[in-house]
Design a protein around this motif. Sequence first.
Motif, mmCIF file in Angstrom:
data_model
loop_
_atom_site.group_PDB
_atom_site.id
_atom_site.type_symbol
_atom_site.label_atom_id
_atom_site.label_comp_id
_atom_site.label_asym_id
_atom_site.label_seq_id
_atom_site.Cartn_x
_atom_site.Cartn_y
_atom_site.Cartn_z
ATOM 1 N N UNK A 81 30.521 38.095 30.902
ATOM 2 C CA UNK A 81 31.290 38.504 32.080
ATOM 3 C C UNK A 81 31.669 37.317 32.945
ATOM 4 N N UNK A 82 30.748 36.413 33.154
ATOM 5 C CA UNK A 82 31.034 35.238 33.978
ATOM 6 C C UNK A 82 32.070 34.349 33.300
ATOM 7 N N UNK A 83 31.904 34.113 32.017
ATOM 8 C CA UNK A 83 32.835 33.245 31.287
ATOM 9 C C UNK A 83 34.229 33.859 31.234
ATOM 10 N N UNK A 84 34.301 35.182 31.072
ATOM 11 C CA UNK A 84 35.593 35.860 31.027
ATOM 12 C C UNK A 84 36.196 36.001 32.423
ATOM 13 N N UNK A 85 35.360 35.772 33.436
ATOM 14 C CA UNK A 85 35.801 35.853 34.835
ATOM 15 C C UNK A 85 36.419 37.205 35.138
ATOM 16 N N UNK A 86 35.758 38.245 34.673
ATOM 17 C CA UNK A 86 36.241 39.601 34.935
ATOM 18 C C UNK A 86 36.150 39.888 36.428
ATOM 19 N N UNK A 87 37.162 40.480 36.950
ATOM 20 C CA UNK A 87 37.210 40.808 38.379
ATOM 21 C C UNK A 87 37.170 42.316 38.594
ATOM 22 N N UNK A 88 36.264 42.980 37.902
ATOM 23 C CA UNK A 88 36.146 44.426 38.054
ATOM 24 C C UNK A 88 35.569 44.739 39.427
ATOM 25 N N UNK A 89 36.020 45.838 40.021
ATOM 26 C CA UNK A 89 35.431 46.210 41.312
ATOM 27 C C UNK A 89 33.967 46.563 41.131
ATOM 28 N N UNK A 90 33.159 46.100 42.045
ATOM 29 C CA UNK A 90 31.731 46.384 41.995
ATOM 30 C C UNK A 90 31.477 47.816 42.455
ATOM 31 N N UNK A 91 30.349 48.362 42.048
ATOM 32 C CA UNK A 91 29.998 49.703 42.489
ATOM 33 C C UNK A 91 29.735 49.685 43.993
ATOM 34 N N UNK A 92 29.818 50.848 44.570
ATOM 35 C CA UNK A 92 29.593 50.939 46.003
ATOM 36 C C UNK A 92 28.165 50.556 46.340
#
Length: 89
Positions: free
Chosen positions: A37-48
């Motif tokens: 996830x860090x390497x792909x630099x995913x910018x998914x919204x975090x859970x509430x």
Amino acid sequence: MERTTVRLPRDLLDRARRKAAAEGRTLTSLIEDGLRRVVADERKPRHERVMPPISTATGGPMPGIDFTDLSDLQEMEDLDYVRRMQRFK
């Protein structure tokens, strides 16, 4: 596969081990997913954010919740995450 050694803070490693165990997976797979996830630099919204339980009597936090101890809040968030993941099994 390659082997390597990493140095992690004990509390982070303990939390990672608990999370891996709660999810029925290895610590290696948990770390691998995190690195991907860090390497792909995913910018998914975090859970509430999880709100701590509030006392109806005092209007403050329930006994045993210390806002000055970040590890207590992280532990509460981890437990909530595990409960939510168990609903999808």
